[in-house]
Design a protein around this motif. Sequence first.
Motif, PDB file in Angstrom:
ATOM      1  N   HIS A 190     -58.115  41.818 -19.465  1.00  0.00           N
ATOM      2  CA  HIS A 190     -57.824  42.562 -20.750  1.00  0.00           C
ATOM      3  C   HIS A 190     -56.607  43.059 -20.723  1.00  0.00           C
TER       4      HIS A 190
ATOM      5  N   ARG B  23     -50.592  44.618 -25.429  1.00  0.00           N
ATOM      6  CA  ARG B  23     -50.130  44.365 -26.980  1.00  0.00           C
ATOM      7  C   ARG B  23     -50.460  45.613 -27.752  1.00  0.00           C
ATOM      8  N   LYS B  24     -51.691  46.175 -27.544  1.00  0.00           N
ATOM      9  CA  LYS B  24     -52.035  47.511 -28.220  1.00  0.00           C
ATOM     10  C   LYS B  24     -50.998  48.584 -27.990  1.00  0.00           C
TER      11      LYS B  24
ATOM     12  N   LEU C 215     -52.241  54.359 -34.659  1.00  0.00           N
ATOM     13  CA  LEU C 215     -53.004  53.074 -35.182  1.00  0.00           C
ATOM     14  C   LEU C 215     -53.869  53.265 -36.267  1.00  0.00           C
TER      15      LEU C 215
ATOM     16  N   LEU D 107     -61.056  53.729 -24.468  1.00  0.00           N
ATOM     17  CA  LEU D 107     -60.687  52.411 -24.278  1.00  0.00           C
ATOM     18  C   LEU D 107     -61.594  51.946 -22.872  1.00  0.00           C
ATOM     19  N   LEU D 108     -61.788  52.857 -22.002  1.00  0.00           N
ATOM     20  CA  LEU D 108     -62.476  52.366 -20.817  1.00  0.00           C
ATOM     21  C   LEU D 108     -64.129  52.062 -21.204  1.00  0.00           C
TER      22      LEU D 108
ATOM     23  N   THR E 212     -54.282  42.207 -23.708  1.00  0.00           N
ATOM     24  CA  THR E 212     -55.064  42.804 -25.018  1.00  0.00           C
ATOM     25  C   THR E 212     -54.541  44.325 -24.994  1.00  0.00           C
ATOM     26  N   VAL E 213     -54.717  44.819 -23.799  1.00  0.00           N
ATOM     27  CA  VAL E 213     -54.051  46.414 -23.651  1.00  0.00           C
ATOM     28  C   VAL E 213     -52.504  46.571 -24.068  1.00  0.00           C
TER      29      VAL E 213
ATOM     30  N   GLU F  58     -47.744  47.962 -29.654  1.00  0.00           N
ATOM     31  CA  GLU F  58     -47.981  48.530 -31.154  1.00  0.00           C
ATOM     32  C   GLU F  58     -47.858  49.985 -31.248  1.00  0.00           C
ATOM     33  N   ASP F  59     -48.743  50.488 -30.366  1.00  0.00           N
ATOM     34  CA  ASP F  59     -48.831  51.929 -30.449  1.00  0.00           C
ATOM     35  C   ASP F  59     -47.425  52.623 -30.343  1.00  0.00           C
TER      36      ASP F  59
ATOM     37  N   SER G   8     -69.643  46.877 -19.446  1.00  0.00           N
ATOM     38  CA  SER G   8     -69.008  47.343 -20.502  1.00  0.00           C
ATOM     39  C   SER G   8     -69.192  46.255 -21.805  1.00  0.00           C
TER      40      SER G   8
ATOM     41  N   PRO H  38     -64.672  46.859 -22.708  1.00  0.00           N
ATOM     42  CA  PRO H  38     -64.407  46.008 -21.671  1.00  0.00           C
ATOM     43  C   PRO H  38     -63.486  46.313 -20.675  1.00  0.00           C
ATOM     44  N   PRO H  39     -62.095  46.707 -21.261  1.00  0.00           N
ATOM     45  CA  PRO H  39     -61.084  47.127 -20.255  1.00  0.00           C
ATOM     46  C   PRO H  39     -61.269  47.747 -19.021  1.00  0.00           C
ATOM     47  N   ASN H  40     -61.149  47.378 -17.997  1.00  0.00           N
ATOM     48  CA  ASN H  40     -61.512  48.273 -16.791  1.00  0.00           C
ATOM     49  C   ASN H  40     -60.170  49.175 -16.441  1.00  0.00           C
TER      50      ASN H  40
END
Lengths: 291, 328
Positions: A4, A10-11, B91, A88-89, A7-8, A14-15, B75, A92-94
């Motif tokens: 992930h 990119r977020k 966001l 966040l945790l 994905t993380v 953006e943030d 998860s 699915p992201p670990n």
Amino acid sequence: MTSHIPTVARKEFEDAGRSKLLWALIGLLVGIVAVGYTAIWYVDGDASAAEVLGFLGFPLQTIVPIAALIAGYMAVVGERRSGSIKLLLGLPPNRTDVVFGKLLGRMAVVGTAVGLAFLVALVLGAVFFGSVPFVDWVGFALITLLFGVAFAGLAVGVSAGVSTRGKSMALVVGIYMLFVALWELVTAGPYYLLYDEGPPVEAETWYLALEQLNPMSAYTTLASNAIEGSVYPFTFQYGLEDFEASQMTPAERFAGDAPFYLQDWFGVVVLLFWVVVPVAIGYYRFEKTDL
Amino acid sequence: MAAIDTTGLTKRYGQLTAVDDLDLTVEEGEVFGFLGPNGAGKSTTINMLLDFARPTAGSATVLGYDIRDEADAISPRVGVLPEGFDIYPRLSGRRHIEFAIETKAADDDPAVLLDRVGLSAEDAARPAGDYSKGMRQRLATGMALVGDPDLLIMDEPSSGLDPHGIREMQELVRTEAERGTTVFFSSHILEHVEAVCDRVGVLNEGALVAVDTIEGLRESIGGGATMELTLADSADPGADVVDSIAGVSGVTASGRTLECTITDPAAKAGVVTALDDAGVTIRDMRIEDVSLESLFTTLTNGEGQTETETGSARETATASAMESEVAE
């Protein structure tokens, strides 16, 4: 297991892209380039664009690391303190995805800022001084990019390894001070104690290797190879080391052919070192900790 | 396979034992309420299940996966509403949901989820930093629902919600349960759990002090009422009359006051009729329902070392109900 990390990242990008502080830093970088170019053009309109590019080395070596450290030092610990890391945790992201996603995201942010500053330099160079020193420009930009990204990585590593914002800031400021203000004391000081004299131009090899390890001088050494003229490292001088010696690169100071780790290109390895080691330590600590 | 299964799960912070040798099983498809006062170890337990904190001893599985070795398998199948979380202030609400969808590789429509948790399209477009506590809670709930999880773990889902929001949350839990989702949620407020849970576990000082269905708990406190009758004369003869009535588990007479512990609601009328038949004059009567709340209070008050066994829970519950009567 799918990763992930993108994905993380990119977020994260953006943030951060919505952060006012970050835009202020980008504004500062771009502003320094713009003001510098305009000032030089005003004073000396006959300078070549390549010479003016070299001028950038001095402000950039100060501003880029500070900007990168600010962009990174809260990356992980900030989320830990606010609690958003649980959100966040819980997805699915670990922890691995979080650390490396943030690393990439913050690096991308700093990379964007440096890229924008160099784009402005390229345009202003063409407009004010009538030429485009493309090869110099690309080389210098890439080196500065690596420099900025290294400091962003260092900061993200620190932010992963500590439990409070205060500790992260203290460590990051401390490390920056070590590089800029304390390096000579820490390296030339022991040298003085060992040999009863400050390091001469042709100092002991271990000392030159230690000198090589400072990311500030690694950057200026690399940059001097990319542009016309030289970029000198901006560090505090205590007079322990000969001033002339302090302006030379380790390779120049070594009698005869310098071993690979003292050569100028090794600065790239040094900058990478300052990403890998803090991130490894930070990641290891973050993996083990209770949130 | 149990949705959650812990074996001797223990967490110590230095001298402090936050969770003490916890054995807990949550069956698939049930709604399980995890009750306990603040600081009982509910969040620590949940944090261990989610791999936010590491157990000092013991082990646990979630959906059959080990919480330490197979955390990455857990998860994607679980929806989490953590305690003490925060959103990403810069966001938008919608971006939060989209991010959850990306990470879960789900095909949910963000608009549908936002609507389910009661966030309007305008709210969703705003940066989440502008949200109230309740809206943040809704947003995080929406993120938890992404990908239709097999198990919902919600830590204090009602915090920050107004009564209306709490009812909506309970409705949502019911809907999810009807879809076959196992729901595990914690609360320090019994009535939030009571309305939706199949079973509850009461945690106090890191240890489980009771696990039962709501009905079971109700039974264990004896039908849920005490009757206090004020008689015209000494209550002692009345006590003998009432004592033999089925559904009355205890009688105490003091002065002209007769206090009966009722296990079967229908016995109340029986008490009155029997007394009347015996020629006892009733001057006044007061009926007090024993709430689960008082059981909860007893289980989690100070001494706390109440056995989980039903019999003793009944006694303590009754005793506390009487105490509260006296206090009034």
